[in-house]
Motif scaffolding. Structure first.
Motif, PDB file in Angstrom:
ATOM      1  N   VAL A 114       0.859  -1.182   0.000  1.00  0.00           N
ATOM      2  CA  VAL A 114       0.000   0.000   0.000  1.00  0.00           C
ATOM      3  C   VAL A 114       0.896   1.234   0.000  1.00  0.00           C
ATOM      4  O   VAL A 114       1.887   1.293   0.734  1.00  0.00           O
ATOM      5  N   ILE A 115       0.558   2.211  -0.827  1.00  0.00           N
ATOM      6  CA  ILE A 115       1.317   3.462  -0.882  1.00  0.00           C
ATOM      7  C   ILE A 115       0.584   4.514  -0.068  1.00  0.00           C
ATOM      8  O   ILE A 115      -0.591   4.806  -0.313  1.00  0.00           O
ATOM      9  N   LEU A 116       1.267   5.065   0.934  1.00  0.00           N
ATOM     10  CA  LEU A 116       0.707   6.110   1.780  1.00  0.00           C
ATOM     11  C   LEU A 116       1.333   7.440   1.416  1.00  0.00           C
ATOM     12  O   LEU A 116       2.563   7.555   1.324  1.00  0.00           O
ATOM     13  N   LYS A 117       0.508   8.446   1.223  1.00  0.00           N
ATOM     14  CA  LYS A 117       0.995   9.772   0.856  1.00  0.00           C
ATOM     15  C   LYS A 117       0.805  10.725   2.026  1.00  0.00           C
ATOM     16  O   LYS A 117      -0.245  10.763   2.658  1.00  0.00           O
ATOM     17  N   SER A 118       1.854  11.498   2.299  1.00  0.00           N
ATOM     18  CA  SER A 118       1.803  12.506   3.344  1.00  0.00           C
ATOM     19  C   SER A 118       2.477  13.755   2.797  1.00  0.00           C
ATOM     20  O   SER A 118       3.713  13.868   2.797  1.00  0.00           O
ATOM     21  N   GLY A 119       1.666  14.682   2.295  1.00  0.00           N
ATOM     22  CA  GLY A 119       2.233  15.853   1.636  1.00  0.00           C
ATOM     23  C   GLY A 119       2.921  15.436   0.355  1.00  0.00           C
ATOM     24  O   GLY A 119       2.331  14.798  -0.513  1.00  0.00           O
ATOM     25  N   ARG A 120       4.194  15.762   0.253  1.00  0.00           N
ATOM     26  CA  ARG A 120       4.972  15.375  -0.926  1.00  0.00           C
ATOM     27  C   ARG A 120       5.660  14.028  -0.745  1.00  0.00           C
ATOM     28  O   ARG A 120       6.253  13.500  -1.685  1.00  0.00           O
TER      29      ARG A 120
END
Length: 410
Positions: A114-120
């Motif tokens: 799973v790819i988690l995004k936090s800002g950039r």
């Protein structure tokens, strides 16, 4: 009895009956000089067992070897430039599994990326379906850049609303709508297969030659005649205890001991072997345990299961004493057909028919099993494929019920 073409996903686990298995990675050297390259013919099969796209381990090989890689997904060709022997790539595959497949907490391969995004920032984690833990991967590895550019693909929800676990599930002929094989012009229609099943059903024996034999240590004719009634009474009176004496995945458990014993046994007579297996299970204290069934199925049968199964129906009937046992029995066949011998998927209806005609499976249980995907014995995608393959038999059951209802109305 064991299939040498398959290995444990965790190859350091020395257990022939470890639940999670994959095909042994194979290689083929092509070309010469500057054009020499290593092709991995079964990369798709290996990747499917890991629930990862085949591009991921291929690219991982390139990162570790400092070699260029190429993918031709349409023609199922995965290539690493240069000449690399199979043992070296198998070692690298072990590393890939450790870094990008196994749960860091429980070491179970039942994970999805799973790819988690936090800002950039973007992080890749392993979401474990076995223990529920979410553990990160080493984002310093070059493969993570490739994964972020080619993110995991999850299947859309199908007719029953269950999304596929893992990544890359829509590849390799599994359409995203869950209707595998519906558009395959070469596939045999359900009607045709149903006719074949009905035709062959008449030839399936409900009993085997050993159905009335004793299962004790002494198999002489005299002892058999003397002990038949006593043993039958004893078996009927035995209560089913909880399976708290180890997992069938544990190399030291009585289940694995039984599996290894069956695998190493040289007895060729089905009757004698059946009696010996039951005696051994009793000796280990697991003759009435439901976990015994998957082990027996995996150890006893191979690609010739359709011809072997009728010879061991008496043994199976002795071991199956409840719905829980029926579920475990089919779990064993899910592993055998779905993982060890996937070419046998079309044989699932005939296997079910043999068990049904042998009074091992209850009709209502089979119908319920056929419509409920489970991760108890195999991964979810494999469970779906096995149940999809069982549809002709389930259709036959429904048609038989309809005929019975018509007869009642007359």
């Amino acid at each position: 009895m064991a299939n040498s073409g398959f290995v444990n996903i965790r190859r350091n686990v020395d257990d022939k009956f470890y639940r999670y298995r994959m095909p042994l990675l194979t290689t083929k050297i092509e070309g010469k000089g500057n054009g020499i390259k290593t092709v991995v013919p079964n990369m798709s099969d290996v990747a499917r067992a890991l629930s990862r796209p085949p591009t991921y381990p291929t690219k991982f090989f390139g990162c570790e070897l400092g070699a260029q890689t190429s993918f031709d997904e349409k023609n199922d060709r995965y290539i690493v430039n240069g000449a690399h022997n199979a043992d070296r790539l198998r070692e690298l595959l072990d590393t890939f599994i450790d870094k990008f497949v196994l749960c860091k907490s429980c070491k179970n391969p039942e994970t999805e990326l799973v790819i988690l995004k936090s800002g950039r920032n973007e992080d890749i984690i392993r979401d474990c379906k076995a223990c529920g833990e979410r553990t990160g991967v080493d984002m310093r590895h070059k493969l993570t850049t490739f994964i972020l550019k080619n993110p995991p693909v999850k299947l859309k929800k199908g007719k029953r609303g269950d999304a596929a676990d893992g990544v890359g599930g829509a590849a390799d002929g599994d359409p995203a709508n869950g209707e595998e094989g519906q558009n395959d012009p070469g596939a045999e229609s359900d009607d045709e297969l149903t006719k074949k099943i009905k035709a062959e059903a008449a030839t399936l024996s409900k009993e085997t030659a050993i159905a009335k034999e004793d299962w004790s240590a002494d198999t002489s004719p005299e002892a058999v005649q003397q002990r038949i009634k006593a043993l039958a009474d004893n078996v009927a009176a035995t209560s089913i205890g909880g399976d708290d004496d180890g997992s069938d995945d544990d190399a030291n458990s009585p289940y694995s001991q039984l599996g290894t014993w069956i695998d190493d046994n040289d007895e060729t007579d089905p009757a004698a072997l059946s009696i010996a297996i039951y005696k051994k299970a009793e000796e280990l204290g697991i003759a009435k345990k439901h976990k015994t069934l998957p082990v027996v199925v995996q150890a006893l049968f191979d690609e010739n299961v359709l011809t072997e199964l009728p010879n061991y129906m008496a043994l199976i009937k002795k071991l199956v004493t409840s719905e829980k046992h029926e579920k475990a029995l089919l779990g064993g066949f899910e592993r055998l057909v779905g993982i060890a011998f996937p070419d046998l998927l079309p044989a699932i209806p005939k296997i079910l028919m043999t068990l049904y005609q042998g009074d091992v499976l209850e009709e209502e249980f089979v119908k319920q099993w056929g419509t409920h995907v489970s991760r108890k014995y195999v991964d979810k995608d494999t469970s779906k494929r096995v149940r999809k393959a069982s549809e002709p038999f389930l259709k036959w059951l429904d048609e038989a019920d309809d005929e019975d209802d018509d007869d009642d109305d007359e």
